[in-house]
Scaffold this active site. Sequence first.
Site, PDB file in Angstrom:
ATOM      1  N   GLY A  95      44.487   2.377  67.260  1.00 22.00           N
ATOM      2  CA  GLY A  95      44.774   1.768  68.555  1.00 22.00           C
ATOM      3  C   GLY A  95      43.908   2.436  69.607  1.00 22.00           C
ATOM      4  O   GLY A  95      42.984   3.177  69.309  1.00 22.00           O
ATOM      5  N   CYS A 102      43.799  -7.006  76.552  1.00 24.17           N
ATOM      6  CA  CYS A 102      43.861  -5.544  76.686  1.00 24.17           C
ATOM      7  C   CYS A 102      42.627  -4.913  76.044  1.00 24.17           C
ATOM      8  O   CYS A 102      42.002  -5.487  75.143  1.00 24.17           O
ATOM      9  CB  CYS A 102      45.102  -4.985  75.998  1.00 24.17           C
ATOM     10  SG  CYS A 102      46.659  -5.609  76.619  1.00 24.17           S
ATOM     11  N   ASN A 156      49.513   8.782  57.909  1.00 22.65           N
ATOM     12  CA  ASN A 156      49.767  10.137  57.418  1.00 22.65           C
ATOM     13  C   ASN A 156      50.665  10.940  58.343  1.00 22.65           C
ATOM     14  O   ASN A 156      50.722  10.698  59.553  1.00 22.65           O
ATOM     15  CB  ASN A 156      48.441  10.888  57.234  1.00 22.65           C
ATOM     16  CG  ASN A 156      47.612  10.328  56.099  1.00 22.65           C
ATOM     17  OD1 ASN A 156      48.162   9.931  55.075  1.00 22.65           O
ATOM     18  ND2 ASN A 156      46.304  10.269  56.268  1.00 22.65           N
ATOM     19  N   HIS A 183      46.121  -0.547  77.229  1.00 20.58           N
ATOM     20  CA  HIS A 183      46.691  -1.818  77.669  1.00 20.58           C
ATOM     21  C   HIS A 183      46.267  -2.177  79.095  1.00 20.58           C
ATOM     22  O   HIS A 183      46.929  -2.974  79.768  1.00 20.58           O
ATOM     23  CB  HIS A 183      48.209  -1.777  77.511  1.00 20.58           C
ATOM     24  CG  HIS A 183      48.615  -1.555  76.084  1.00 20.58           C
ATOM     25  ND1 HIS A 183      48.430  -2.500  75.110  1.00 20.58           N
ATOM     26  CD2 HIS A 183      49.120  -0.459  75.458  1.00 20.58           C
ATOM     27  CE1 HIS A 183      48.837  -2.013  73.948  1.00 20.58           C
ATOM     28  NE2 HIS A 183      49.246  -0.771  74.131  1.00 20.58           N
ATOM     29  N   ARG A 185      73.116  54.191  71.629  1.00 21.24           N
ATOM     30  CA  ARG A 185      74.456  54.757  71.778  1.00 21.24           C
ATOM     31  C   ARG A 185      74.391  56.286  71.766  1.00 21.24           C
ATOM     32  O   ARG A 185      73.459  56.886  71.226  1.00 21.24           O
ATOM     33  CB  ARG A 185      75.365  54.290  70.628  1.00 21.24           C
ATOM     34  CG  ARG A 185      75.369  52.791  70.399  1.00 21.24           C
ATOM     35  CD  ARG A 185      76.003  52.025  71.546  1.00 21.24           C
ATOM     36  NE  ARG A 185      77.364  52.455  71.720  1.00 21.24           N
ATOM     37  CZ  ARG A 185      77.916  52.700  72.906  1.00 21.24           C
ATOM     38  NH1 ARG A 185      77.204  52.586  74.012  1.00 21.24           N
ATOM     39  NH2 ARG A 185      79.168  53.076  72.982  1.00 21.24           N
ATOM     40  N   VAL A 215      85.719  41.523  64.497  1.00 18.85           N
ATOM     41  CA  VAL A 215      85.460  40.331  63.688  1.00 18.85           C
ATOM     42  C   VAL A 215      84.220  40.629  62.848  1.00 18.85           C
ATOM     43  O   VAL A 215      83.203  41.067  63.396  1.00 18.85           O
ATOM     44  CB  VAL A 215      85.184  39.091  64.572  1.00 18.85           C
ATOM     45  CG1 VAL A 215      84.880  37.869  63.701  1.00 18.85           C
ATOM     46  CG2 VAL A 215      86.362  38.806  65.488  1.00 18.85           C
ATOM     47  N   ARG A 260      80.360  48.902  64.891  1.00 13.30           N
ATOM     48  CA  ARG A 260      80.234  47.537  64.355  1.00 13.30           C
ATOM     49  C   ARG A 260      78.951  46.868  64.837  1.00 13.30           C
ATOM     50  O   ARG A 260      78.340  46.082  64.113  1.00 13.30           O
ATOM     51  CB  ARG A 260      81.444  46.698  64.777  1.00 13.30           C
ATOM     52  CG  ARG A 260      81.519  46.460  66.285  1.00 13.30           C
ATOM     53  CD  ARG A 260      82.825  45.844  66.730  1.00 13.30           C
ATOM     54  NE  ARG A 260      82.822  45.609  68.175  1.00 13.30           N
ATOM     55  CZ  ARG A 260      83.903  45.369  68.889  1.00 13.30           C
ATOM     56  NH1 ARG A 260      85.093  45.348  68.311  1.00 13.30           N
ATOM     57  NH2 ARG A 260      83.819  45.146  70.179  1.00 13.30           N
ATOM     58  N   ASP A 294      50.779  10.752  71.493  1.00 11.09           N
ATOM     59  CA  ASP A 294      49.534  11.251  70.897  1.00 11.09           C
ATOM     60  C   ASP A 294      48.358  11.225  71.860  1.00 11.09           C
ATOM     61  O   ASP A 294      47.488  12.099  71.816  1.00 11.09           O
ATOM     62  CB  ASP A 294      49.209  10.490  69.611  1.00 11.09           C
ATOM     63  CG  ASP A 294      49.279   8.980  69.770  1.00 11.09           C
ATOM     64  OD1 ASP A 294      49.421   8.501  70.905  1.00 11.09           O
ATOM     65  OD2 ASP A 294      49.184   8.276  68.747  1.00 11.09           O
ATOM     66  N   HIS A 316      82.306  45.282  77.933  1.00 12.12           N
ATOM     67  CA  HIS A 316      82.366  46.726  77.745  1.00 12.12           C
ATOM     68  C   HIS A 316      82.345  47.430  79.096  1.00 12.12           C
ATOM     69  O   HIS A 316      81.856  46.877  80.097  1.00 12.12           O
ATOM     70  CB  HIS A 316      81.175  47.203  76.905  1.00 12.12           C
ATOM     71  CG  HIS A 316      81.078  46.564  75.562  1.00 12.12           C
ATOM     72  ND1 HIS A 316      82.078  46.659  74.616  1.00 12.12           N
ATOM     73  CD2 HIS A 316      80.089  45.814  74.989  1.00 12.12           C
ATOM     74  CE1 HIS A 316      81.709  46.009  73.527  1.00 12.12           C
ATOM     75  NE2 HIS A 316      80.517  45.475  73.733  1.00 12.12           N
TER      76      HIS A 316
END
EC number: 2.7.1.60
Length: 754
Positions: free
Chosen positions: A577, A618, A450, A601, A145, A314, A51, A549, A252
């Site tokens: 800014g 500022c 943007n 600032h 295996r 499963v 499986r 940023d 296992h």
Amino acid sequence: MGTTMHPCREQSCRGPHELYFKNLSKQKQKQAMEKNRNNRKLRVCVATCNRADYSKLAPIMFGIKAESEFFELEVVVLGSHLIDDYGNTYRMIEQDDFDIHTRLHTIVRGEDEAAMVESVGLALVKLPDVLNRLKPDIMIVHGDRFDALALATSAALMNIRILHIEGGEVSGTIDDSIRHAITKLAHYHVCCTRSAEQHLISMCEDHDRILLAGCPSYDKLLSAKNKDYIGVIRIWLGEDVKPRDYIVALQHPVTTDIKHSIKMFELTLDALISFNKRTLVLFPNIDAGSKEMVRVMRKKGIEHHPNFRAVKHVPFDQFILLVAHAGCMIGNSSCGVREVGAFGTPVINLGTRQTGRETGENVLHVRDADTQDKILQALHLQFGKQYPCSKIYGDGNAVPRILKFLKSIDLKEPLQKKFCFPPVKESISQDIDHIMETQSALAVDLGGTNLRVAIVSMKGEIVKKITQLNPKTFEDRIELIVKMCVEAASEAVNLNCRILGVGISTGGRVNPREGIVLHSTKLIQEWSSVDLRTPISDSLHLPVWVDNDGNCAALAERKFGHGKGVENFVTLVTGTGIGGGIIHQHELIHGSSFCAAELGHIVVSLDGPECLCGGHGCIEAYASGIALQREAKKLHDEDLLLVEGMTVKKEEVVSAVHLIQAAKLGNAKADNILRTAGTALGLGVVNILHTMNPSLVILSGVLASHYISTVKDVICHQALPSAQAVDVVVSNLADPALLGAASLVLDYTTRRTY
């Protein structure tokens, strides 16, 4: 509750595979490049033993089946697939609508060391007839295996080319030896991680025959988490169980220390009983010692315990939904350290069976699981946590790479293997397009106007860039980010780029540890207390980093710009800014509340103009693009802006560009405003010099070149003599925001030891 067989109907097993590969054939490349050089279909034999290996082979099988004009698929089933005690899992292959050409009963029962050897011998006796009849051009063998060793030995001795999946990895037990033995028999290798690739190269395998593709199972599981999982949880664990409130256990035997592994399993069950959470226990594989482990389960009454569901099998599509939404997975299965990391589910790895495997941060190792208390403590530490998604083992694009690799095989080439003995080439010297992929990042820049997403290479090359207007609402913005990132990630495959993660640069104050925008500037609306990491990581299944940023601009300079190799420097970003970032002793400073480097600032005048932050005086109130635009409008309103050679159209918005143009054309008032702005910026730099004493100041952004001369003059007149030796330069980076976002990813991945 008794032992449960899988209750799914055929439709539920088949659907997820077929949906994923439904349109695979539409992605074909030009026929001339992809056709096998013999100008006929390539006969591919896929042999599956259990499986676990079928979950890795099935995506490849569907890919081969979808391109029937290039390939002829032959399926051989053997090993524990055909044993009732292990769920008769060959049925799921039939339910996936594959024709099984041959069924080989190769398992000698006994579940001890001798039975494993006898099973290999029985397979070697039966396989020659099958291979003589099928006459494949190539056989695909998976993993480590003992059944796979028999397949590889038979094919090699019968001069059939072998493609080995998941070679080069390292783990515990006898599996390592078997895996490496198959590697030496195989002609072609598909590996999942960069370190596995390096191991294969170190084992003298031919570089040109190694493909770093990622794990094929990731092609399915990365799209599985958001599917209808509630019904699956109820089927396997009961109607009353909620997501994140149950455990999946899969353990296992360790064939090199069977006695200890049985004792460890007993302690695990005791700990799970004490922990008192609903638990799905899967039966162990067929290795030596599994019979004794089943006896331990029955001795403790696990199959009838109200808190446990014991199952033999499963279906993989449902299993990955169960582990994706589990509170924890415990055991020693490779699935825990490989596939489960893609969901960020907590994992407790017990013992030594997976020693050496590369793991994400979601895995807690309990290597000496010799007491119940240790295991119980691990359960308390891990249960219910949620970790970042990890893509160490794949990015969801393995199958297209493998199919392309198969098409490149030239059957006219000599069958005899070539070994590349030392000196071994570095991986960077590989130049075959299906081997070489550019390690890259997805970079996102959230500006006031943007929204940009780019693929950025490790060298800082912007390979692809997408730009859209930044939406005004939170929901639309998140939706667009995800959409653009998905589009770019898809394009990355075509551009031969491997995406390592997503880096996001955004305005405002950011908690980079949690990936949360705490609050934003007025330029970006509805952008406070925003968790950016979770929705994007969940959608893309990639790790996500987020930062301010200004900080990103500093990181861009550290990796790609003037700051490369500089121990202490400051970046000032002059744009709409004013922002910035501080690098101290080669590291970015965030501050105790992530407010460091709000350089815009810094107050340079007590009675200066009002700033967007609400304060006065500022730097940003003097030197930002918004401030210059404000002054330009004042001059224009007073008819003092325009000079000879200038015009402003009636519908045109007056901006900082017009102020700068006027100053260049001799407008004394405009020039005075620019000089005042530069002086304010210079005074801010002086304050920074006196506080941080950096050796370098980098001015970045569109206004930097207009300010640098004035800033240097202010430093000469205002800074202490000991600080005046600082270098002040203009950034030479074309796109620092995107490059900085990319460096969030690339710096982490280059430091990480896989």
